[in-house]
Design an enzyme around this catalytic site. Structure first.
Site, PDB file in Angstrom:
ATOM      1  N   LYS A  84      29.985 -26.910   4.692  1.00 41.45           N
ATOM      2  CA  LYS A  84      28.758 -27.543   4.201  1.00 41.45           C
ATOM      3  C   LYS A  84      27.692 -26.464   4.030  1.00 41.45           C
ATOM      4  O   LYS A  84      27.541 -25.600   4.901  1.00 41.45           O
ATOM      5  CB  LYS A  84      28.309 -28.615   5.200  1.00 41.45           C
ATOM      6  N   SER A 159      25.075 -37.019   4.556  1.00 38.77           N
ATOM      7  CA  SER A 159      24.770 -35.938   3.629  1.00 38.77           C
ATOM      8  C   SER A 159      25.941 -34.979   3.413  1.00 38.77           C
ATOM      9  O   SER A 159      25.922 -34.230   2.439  1.00 38.77           O
ATOM     10  CB  SER A 159      23.568 -35.141   4.146  1.00 38.77           C
ATOM     11  N   SER A 183      25.766 -38.173   9.169  1.00 43.33           N
ATOM     12  CA  SER A 183      26.129 -37.442   7.946  1.00 43.33           C
ATOM     13  C   SER A 183      27.554 -36.933   7.880  1.00 43.33           C
ATOM     14  O   SER A 183      27.976 -36.478   6.829  1.00 43.33           O
ATOM     15  CB  SER A 183      25.194 -36.254   7.759  1.00 43.33           C
TER      16      SER A 183
HETATM   17  N1  GLN Z   1      21.152 -40.339   6.455  1.00 36.79           N
HETATM   18  C1  GLN Z   1      20.496 -39.825   7.608  1.00 36.79           C
HETATM   19  C2  GLN Z   1      19.241 -39.099   7.181  1.00 36.79           C
HETATM   20  O1  GLN Z   1      18.958 -39.083   6.049  1.00 36.79           O
HETATM   21  C3  GLN Z   1      21.390 -38.928   8.381  1.00 36.79           C
HETATM   22  C4  GLN Z   1      21.501 -37.584   7.788  1.00 36.79           C
HETATM   23  C5  GLN Z   1      22.309 -36.650   8.636  1.00 36.79           C
HETATM   24  O2  GLN Z   1      23.055 -37.062   9.514  1.00 36.79           O
HETATM   25  N2  GLN Z   1      22.116 -35.370   8.366  1.00 36.79           N
HETATM   26  O3  GLN Z   1      18.528 -38.552   7.961  1.00 36.79           O
END
Ligand code: GLN
Length: 498
Positions: A84, A159, A183
């Site tokens: 990532k 994400s 994410s």
């Molecule tokens: N969707 C969540 C956010 O936008 C989690 C994102 C994540 O785990 N990096 O913060």
């Protein structure tokens, strides 16, 4: 579109490493095949922000040369992996899916990168993400959205959507993601792969670009539980460079999954079913798939116990105060001076800061910086940030109480399967609700995993989420493997179309 074959043919990481270690396959050939698959298929999904063949091929050759010289094979010998793009690497760029870091080259590797390479892993590129890991759909990437390999009209989840899509599409057997509020688990569920978020402190965060430092944790995306365990074993353990990493013994997680270790385990296993994870908003096909998974466990002899996590309704609000507060502070470092983008013709120093940030950050990142700055401001931090910390403690207490009655918790990863592009883009609150079942675990610092447990009528994967107490990775993986052994959902792969 013509269906050529099925993506499931890619070997698992465990198999590749065994073949390479035994001299039956060359790391160079494995790497060449992975790069070929990426070139062929990735244009349809765009899982990668950057593919780095010029870095990967010599690394693979090095793995072969070391083996030929008689050096012992590492546990990831010759396994191609994707990273990532919020994890720092000295090869390629580290953009975090943001324009503000366009072209940025990290001067150091994250600890997980060094550990993977020491284990013989071959890194082939950097995967797409929502900008700075803020999002649930990949639509917040400043570059382009990754598409779901099961249906390219749908999001891959976020994400870590690029990493999940790369594994689901059979481009690489393993990838790293990060999980601040879901994410890793959410895109794993949306793409039909295994996604694991370890205990906070299990894996070093050194070199993971910070979003919410008290929540962020690096974890694995894999095609099956054994591969997830393999990578977790390599990346876990204390790191002197991350004071929040914990000195706690690292079991050989793969060994813990051997059939002999699993024998008799199910009959003693207590699975907590949190009532709050099965309420209104849970779509019926997902509910049915998760309930069928619970039946599989019961058939194996496990006991299911109803538990309650009463503060669940406050989890979203709590998370979106803690996460945005930490992000507003962490992202202050992007000022046009230290890193990345700088505005072209600043009028003065204030304009340098504000224009660089205004040009470099996307809408969601700006929204969160503003919310976080407000929540931490002098007149309001007691009402918002400090209050959120207190509720966070209550949420953790809920989990601790539930784990007095059970070994793992089970429920859906997400209320629905993957949604379509644009469906939630104009409504940030609807987007935030996609995380309703994943974020509480980050607030509690506990480990969780999403594994495939079925498909919707429209052919989209559905994820089962299992959760365990702090440092309960072994039982978490074992429970996941018990289910996986009984079902074939994890073997399904999206068709390759041309
Ligand atoms: N969707 C969540 C956010 O936008 C989690 C994102 C994540 O785990 N990096 O913060």
């Amino acid at each position: 579109m013509l269906e050529r074959d099925v993506m499931g043919k890619m070997e698992t990481a465990t198999t590749i490493a065994a073949h390479v270690a035994a001299g039956r396959r060359k790391a160079v050939a494995v790497c060449h095949e992975a790069l070929g698959r990426i070139e062929d298929r990735d244009p349809r999904f765009r899982a990668f922000l950057e593919v780095t063949p010029d870095y990967a091929r010599p690394r693979a050759a090095r793995v072969d040369a070391d083996l030929a010289a008689g050096k012992p094979a590492g546990p990831l010998a010759g396994v191609p992996l994707a990273i990532k793009d919020n994890i720092c690497t000295t090869f390629g760029h580290t953009t975090c899916g943001s324009k503000i870091l366009k072209g940025y080259v990290s001067p150091y590797n994250a600890t997980v990168i060094d550990r993977i390479e020491a284990a013989g892993g071959v890194l082939v590129g950097k995967t797409n993400l929502d900008e700075f890991a803020m999002g649930s759909s990949n639509e917040n990437s400043a570059y382009f959205p990754t598409r779901n390999p099961w249906n390219t009209d749908c999001v891959p989840g976020g994400s870590s959507g690029g990493s999940a899509a790369a594994v689901a599409a059979g481009l690489v057997p393993l990838a790293l993601g990060s999980d601040t509020g879901g994410s890793i688990r959410l895109p794993a569920a949306f793409c039909g792969v295994v996604g694991m978020k370890p205990t906070y402190g299990r894996v070093s965060r050194y070199g993971l670009v910070a979003y919410g430092s008290s929540l962020d944790q690096i974890g694995t995306l894999a095609a099956n539980v054994e591969d997830a365990a393999l990578l977790l074993t390599v990346i876990s353990g204390q790191d002197p460079r991350d004071s929040t990493s914990v000195d706690h013994p690292v079991p050989h997680y793969c060994e813990e999954l051997r059939d002999a270790k699993l024998a008799g385990l199910a009959s003693g296993l207590r699975i907590g079913v949190p009532a709050e994870y099965f309420g209104a908003g849970l779509e019926s096909e997902t509910r049915a798939a998760v309930e069928a998974a619970l039946d599989v466990y019961r058939r194996l002899g496990a006991r299911t116990v109803e538990v309650t996590l009463p503060h669940t309704p406050y989890a979203i609000a709590t998370y979106y105060l803690v996460a945005v507060s930490e992000c507003s502070s962490n992202l202050a470092r992007y000022d046009g001076v230290h890193y990345g983008h700088r505005t072209a013709h600043p009028r003065n120093i204030i304009d340098l800061y504000s224009s660089s940030r205004n040009e470099g950050f996307g809408a969601e990142v700006k929204r969160r910086i503003m919310l976080g700055t407000f929540a931490l401001s002098a007149g309001y931090h007691d009402a918002y940030y400090n209050k959120a910390l207190k509720v966070r403690r209550l949420i953790k207490d809920d989990f601790d109480r539930a784990f007095e009655q059970c070994d793992v918790l089970a429920g859906p990863t997400s209320p629905t399967p993957a949604f379509r592009f644009g469906e939630k883009l104009d409504n940030p609150l609807a987007m935030y609700l996609a995380d309703i079942y994943t974020i509480a675990l980050n607030l509690a610092g506990m480990p969780g995993i999403s594994i495939p447990c079925g498909f919707s009528e429209t052919g989209l994967p559905i994820g089962l989420q299992l959760m365990a107490p702090v440092f309960g990775e072994t039982v978490l993986l074992q429970a996941a493997r018990l289910y996986e052994r009984e079902t074939e959902w994890y073997l399904r792969r999206p068709p390759v179309t041309s």
